[in-house]
Design a protein around this motif. Structure first.
Motif, PDB file in Angstrom:
ATOM      1  N   UNK A 179      36.914  38.772  34.155  1.00  0.00           N
ATOM      2  CA  UNK A 179      37.961  38.762  33.299  1.00  0.00           C
ATOM      3  C   UNK A 179      39.045  38.987  34.149  1.00  0.00           C
ATOM      4  N   UNK A 180      40.386  38.487  33.570  1.00  0.00           N
ATOM      5  CA  UNK A 180      41.471  38.621  34.252  1.00  0.00           C
ATOM      6  C   UNK A 180      42.711  38.645  32.984  1.00  0.00           C
ATOM      7  N   UNK A 192      48.974  36.342  30.058  1.00  0.00           N
ATOM      8  CA  UNK A 192      47.994  35.727  29.997  1.00  0.00           C
ATOM      9  C   UNK A 192      46.758  36.505  30.314  1.00  0.00           C
ATOM     10  N   UNK A 193      45.625  35.847  29.643  1.00  0.00           N
ATOM     11  CA  UNK A 193      44.288  36.503  29.962  1.00  0.00           C
ATOM     12  C   UNK A 193      42.890  35.590  29.854  1.00  0.00           C
ATOM     13  N   UNK A 194      42.295  35.904  30.476  1.00  0.00           N
ATOM     14  CA  UNK A 194      40.571  35.165  30.548  1.00  0.00           C
ATOM     15  C   UNK A 194      39.704  35.817  30.421  1.00  0.00           C
ATOM     16  N   UNK A 195      38.754  35.794  29.384  1.00  0.00           N
ATOM     17  CA  UNK A 195      37.649  36.696  29.186  1.00  0.00           C
ATOM     18  C   UNK A 195      36.435  36.242  29.516  1.00  0.00           C
ATOM     19  N   UNK A 196      36.160  35.344  30.575  1.00  0.00           N
ATOM     20  CA  UNK A 196      35.128  34.813  31.273  1.00  0.00           C
ATOM     21  C   UNK A 196      34.734  33.286  30.702  1.00  0.00           C
ATOM     22  N   UNK A 197      35.525  33.191  29.593  1.00  0.00           N
ATOM     23  CA  UNK A 197      35.212  31.754  28.777  1.00  0.00           C
ATOM     24  C   UNK A 197      36.314  31.245  28.431  1.00  0.00           C
ATOM     25  N   UNK A 198      37.137  31.942  27.846  1.00  0.00           N
ATOM     26  CA  UNK A 198      38.724  31.013  27.227  1.00  0.00           C
ATOM     27  C   UNK A 198      39.696  31.701  27.784  1.00  0.00           C
ATOM     28  N   UNK A 199      40.821  30.775  27.917  1.00  0.00           N
ATOM     29  CA  UNK A 199      42.217  31.230  28.474  1.00  0.00           C
ATOM     30  C   UNK A 199      43.264  31.426  27.269  1.00  0.00           C
ATOM     31  N   UNK A 221      42.398  34.442  40.406  1.00  0.00           N
ATOM     32  CA  UNK A 221      43.231  35.418  39.818  1.00  0.00           C
ATOM     33  C   UNK A 221      44.982  35.020  39.796  1.00  0.00           C
ATOM     34  N   UNK A 222      45.140  33.912  40.480  1.00  0.00           N
ATOM     35  CA  UNK A 222      46.517  33.843  40.661  1.00  0.00           C
ATOM     36  C   UNK A 222      47.358  33.213  39.183  1.00  0.00           C
ATOM     37  N   UNK A 223      48.494  33.737  39.069  1.00  0.00           N
ATOM     38  CA  UNK A 223      49.099  33.229  37.835  1.00  0.00           C
ATOM     39  C   UNK A 223      50.322  32.323  38.335  1.00  0.00           C
ATOM     40  N   UNK A 224      50.499  31.173  37.850  1.00  0.00           N
ATOM     41  CA  UNK A 224      51.510  30.249  38.235  1.00  0.00           C
ATOM     42  C   UNK A 224      52.377  30.018  37.094  1.00  0.00           C
ATOM     43  N   UNK A 243      48.332  43.296  37.142  1.00  0.00           N
ATOM     44  CA  UNK A 243      46.841  42.318  36.921  1.00  0.00           C
ATOM     45  C   UNK A 243      45.755  43.144  36.982  1.00  0.00           C
ATOM     46  N   UNK A 244      45.113  42.878  35.903  1.00  0.00           N
ATOM     47  CA  UNK A 244      43.640  43.642  35.802  1.00  0.00           C
ATOM     48  C   UNK A 244      42.482  42.537  35.789  1.00  0.00           C
ATOM     49  N   UNK A 245      41.721  43.022  36.944  1.00  0.00           N
ATOM     50  CA  UNK A 245      40.754  42.038  37.193  1.00  0.00           C
ATOM     51  C   UNK A 245      39.211  42.786  36.937  1.00  0.00           C
ATOM     52  N   UNK A 246      38.490  42.250  36.178  1.00  0.00           N
ATOM     53  CA  UNK A 246      37.281  43.122  35.813  1.00  0.00           C
ATOM     54  C   UNK A 246      37.572  44.458  35.157  1.00  0.00           C
ATOM     55  N   UNK A 247      38.867  44.296  34.419  1.00  0.00           N
ATOM     56  CA  UNK A 247      39.433  45.682  33.769  1.00  0.00           C
ATOM     57  C   UNK A 247      39.728  46.736  34.805  1.00  0.00           C
ATOM     58  N   UNK A 248      40.026  46.381  35.772  1.00  0.00           N
ATOM     59  CA  UNK A 248      40.617  47.215  37.073  1.00  0.00           C
ATOM     60  C   UNK A 248      42.008  46.693  37.604  1.00  0.00           C
ATOM     61  N   UNK A 249      43.042  47.370  37.501  1.00  0.00           N
ATOM     62  CA  UNK A 249      44.368  47.131  37.866  1.00  0.00           C
ATOM     63  C   UNK A 249      44.181  46.803  39.599  1.00  0.00           C
ATOM     64  N   UNK A 250      44.602  45.681  39.960  1.00  0.00           N
ATOM     65  CA  UNK A 250      44.479  45.524  41.425  1.00  0.00           C
ATOM     66  C   UNK A 250      45.868  45.184  42.248  1.00  0.00           C
TER      67      UNK A 250
END
Length: 762
Positions: free
Chosen positions: A215-216, A226-233, A250-253, A267-274
């Motif tokens: 997830x992103x 923006x977010x992506x749940x593993x299926x939809x954006x 995970x890049x956002x343009x 940005x949170x990737x897999x529910x963790x702020x990176x």
């Protein structure tokens, strides 16, 4: 007793009047503490000396106050203009012979723009910000610090640690007459902001990526972007149409950036702020203007780089003079020691670099010459206006040019029929300029010299040509912009390649690193700007010539094609060959190409039929107004059928075979010799000897070849074998003749013998 003096000192301090501060060059207004209704006399003193006084009728000014002091007789105010440090001191005023006030005037300089330096402890436990600047003559100065919306007074230095979360810091000098702030310095303990230009795109990258990504979520400030749940954006707010998410890293343009896109992005990737990124969308800097302010006594001048930097910060300032460029502050101070002829400044921010401002000439150096073009007119204007004007005298060098005595105008020498004098302003207009009009002109108005002008009459620059000289090993080449600049100096050179134009010297050096397709130059002087020269193509970008056979066709193809195509222009040398405009869908052909040229508007290819030698030359194509390629077309004749000539040394030790044929108009031509299935050499002449095994070949043939044709000669027998064959034939003939002769006489003999036998028998 001590208590009495202490209370007295407190009372004096409580009633002490604060000093009055004035800024150099500005004005100061000194007022009386009390004013009587009916003023009969006023007397102002600067220290023990009189400054100004008034006694009911006349006003008297003394020393420096003669030209810079004004007295208000209704309230006793003293106004001093054009303040200098010498005006500092104690001022007392007596109104109606009674001292009414004592004022301490302190004339100080405005503070300069400070610079902010940063020093960090090697292990980055803390950093020290220092507010630097010259405060000489500007005291008392206080230090103000700013970060975001917070401003506080402090000392010259400010310590910060990892605990400080402010994004940036700035310091300011302030004194009673001015204040000035430094450029921002960003917190070294924070990540540097990401700057992007309005309208561009920004790519925000996580500091670290976890694999696999399930997830992103990108957050702008406190709101999801923006977010992506593993299926939809999912995209939100302004990011709906302008945001793109790369789910693999995970890049956002963000495209089409606006100032509203500025801010903090997490940005949170897999529910963790990176990571956290500060995006600042700013405007590009504009071309600045340069203003100049000089101290009245011309001890120094201050140049200020002005321009609207709203939404373009942080902005740095670049100054240039001649070949020197330096980074500096908004203001640049010069003195008589500065020998630079002119100054110019530019803005720079993280997304752009402006054009340099127009030049401002050094006021400590004499006035710039006035340039005029041969045949044009020049208007010479006095530096200062005088009213009313009674007399005007213009001199060209030591000689009179024109004069007016208040009634009549007199012209002299070459100026008799070419001069117009404006008697209301003193301006002199000279028409039909010639080089003889060059020189120094001085004007006297009312018998006083008011200005001196250097007039230089020069020729306009002509269209230049470019010559090309390459180092033998092709490590570099030098392009030279040539043109007759006699009588046209001072001349500057401008070079262009594609969409890029720059000022440079007469010569321009290029190497294999230069990828530009072509170069062109122009000449400029103060009265004209030439056409750009014909283009010279980059010798490091080599393309083989295209060969065509007389009478055949050739297809010229662009190196690259943009889609869609709006315009196509093919040139043969400097002349138009064929062009097409999508608007109206019209094709225009010129000269020999009218009936023999056809254009493919989808690829840009040019086809020429019925080729002739006149079609040879350089062809350039511009697609959508951009040169995309250059093609060298060489139209040549097919090679003729060659013949072989033979020459042998008289002792027949060797022979030379020569391949003959008229190759005029057919070059480049190559030669090839063969015998049977063997290819022997590739020169025009072929040498054979008795010792060489080729001497036993029975025949030889030669061929001519060029890029459009091939032709072979008839076979020629080997001269060494041919001579042996002849010898053998001669021997055989001799043997045959001998046999015939012998047979003849034998026949005679046999016939005689038969007769004798016959007689005897009978």
């Amino acid at each position: 007793m001590w208590l009495f003096f202490f209370l007295f000192w407190i009372a004096v301090r409580a009633n002490a009047k604060e000093p009055l501060y004035g800024k150099i060059v500005d004005k100061a207004v000194l007022t009386s503490d009390s004013v009587e209704n009916h003023i009969t006399s006023i007397e102002w003193k600067h220290g023990p000396d009189l400054a100004m006084e008034w006694y009911g009728d006349e006003t008297f000014s003394y020393r420096q106050f003669k030209d810079r002091g004004r007295l208000n007789i209704s309230n006793g105010e003293l106004t001093i203009t054009g303040l200098t440090p010498d005006d500092s001191g104690s001022y007392t005023v007596e109104i109606n012979n009674k001292v009414t006030s004592n004022t301490q005037l302190l004339v100080i300089s405005p503070v300069s723009k400070p610079t902010l330096s940063l020093w960090c402890e090697p292990e980055m436990t803390y950093c020290v910000l220092t507010c630097n600047g010259d405060t000489t003559g500007a005291e008392p100065v206080t230090y103000n610090w700013t970060s975001g919306d917070t401003t506080w007074s402090s000392t010259k230095e400010h310590n910060i640690t990892k605990e400080n979360n402010e994004l940036w810091f700035s310091c300011a000098f302030e004194n009673p007459v001015s204040s000035s702030s430094s450029e921002k310095v960003f917190n070294p303990f924070n990540k540097e902001p990401l700057y992007r230009k309005i309208g561009d795109e920004a790519v925000l990258t996580p500091d670290s990526v976890v694999n696999p990504i399930k997830s992103i979520v990108w957050i702008h400030g406190s709101s999801i972007a923006m977010e992506w749940n593993g299926d939809e954006t999912f995209s939100y707010r302004q990011f709906k149409d302008r945001g793109r998410l790369n789910i693999s890293n995970g890049e956002l343009t963000i495209t089409g950036l606006t100032p509203d896109d500025s801010g903090n992005y997490t940005v949170e990737i897999n529910n963790e702020v990176t990571s956290k990124t500060q995006l600042l969308v700013i405007s590009p800097v504009s071309k600045p203007t340069l203003s100049i302010c000089c101290e009245p006594e011309m001890t120094y001048c201050v140049l200020t780089c002005n321009g609207n930097t709203t939404d373009a910060e942080p902005v740095t300032y670049w100054w240039t003079s001649g070949d020197t460029t330096l980074s500096s502050t908004k203001e640049h101070k010069i003195t008589k020691e500065n020998k630079e002829l002119w100054f110019s400044c530019a803005f720079e921010n993280p997304v752009s670099f402006s054009e340099f401002s127009e030049k401002v000439f050094n006021p400590f150096i004499k006035k710039e010459p006035l340039y005029g073009k041969i045949g044009d007119k020049a208007v010479l204007t006095p530096a200062s206006a005088v009213n009313p004007i009674y007399t005007i005298e213009w001199k060209h060098g030591p000689y009179f040019a024109i004069e007016w005595n208040g009634d009549e105008t007199f012209s002299y020498r070459q100026f008799k029929d070419r001069c117009i004098l404006n008697t209301s302003t003193g301006a002199l207009t000279i028409t039909g300029l010639t080089p003889d009009d060059s020189g120094s002109y001085t004007v006297e108005i009312n018998n006083k010299v008011t200005s001196k002008t250097e007039l230089l009459v020069i020729s306009p620059v002509s269209k230049p040509t470019i010559s090309l000289l390459c180092e033998p090993e092709m490590t570099h080449c030098v392009l030279t912009c040539n043109g007759n600049t006699t009588d046209a100096e001072p001349v500057t050179y401008r070079w262009t390649s594609g969409d890029t134009t720059w000022s440079s010297t007469k010569e321009h050096k290029i190497t294999m690193e230069n990828k530009e397709l072509w170069f062109s130059c122009a000449l400029k002087n103060p009265v004209s700007f030439s056409e750009f020269s014909e283009k010279v193509f980059n010798p490091f970008i080599k393309k083989e010539p295209l060969y065509g056979k007389i009478g055949d066709k050739a297809v010229l193809t662009p190196d690259s094609v943009e889609n869609p195509i709006y315009t196509i222009v093919w040139k043969h040398g400097p002349y138009f060959a064929i062009e097409w405009f999508r608007y109206g869908d019209e094709t225009f052909s010129y000269r020999q190409f009218k009936d023999r040229g056809s254009l493919n508007t989808s690829t840009g290819a040019l086809t020429i039929t019925g080729l002739t030698p006149d079609d040879s030359g350089s062809y350039t194509v511009e697609i959508n107004n951009k040169v995309t390629s250059k093609t060298q077309l060489l139209v040549i004749s097919p090679v003729p059928k060659p013949t072989v000539s033979e020459w042998c040394e008289h002792r027949m030790t060797y022979c030379v075979l020569t391949c003959n044929g008229n190759t005029t108009g057919a070059e480049p031509v190559t030669y090839r010799w063969t015998s049977g299935d063997t290819t022997l050499s590739s020169t025009k002449e072929h040498k054979i000897t008795k010792e060489n095994k080729e001497s036993w070949f029975s025949w030889f043939s030669c061929a001519l070849k060029n890029p459009v044709s091939f032709n072979s000669s008839e076979k020629v027998f080997n001269p060494f074998i041919r001579d042996l064959t002849l010898m053998y034939i001669l021997i055989a003939v001799c043997i045959l003749l001998c046999f015939i002769i012998i047979s003849y006489f034998m026949g005679k003999w046999i016939k005689g013998k038969n007769c004798i036998v016959f007689i005897l028998m009978h």
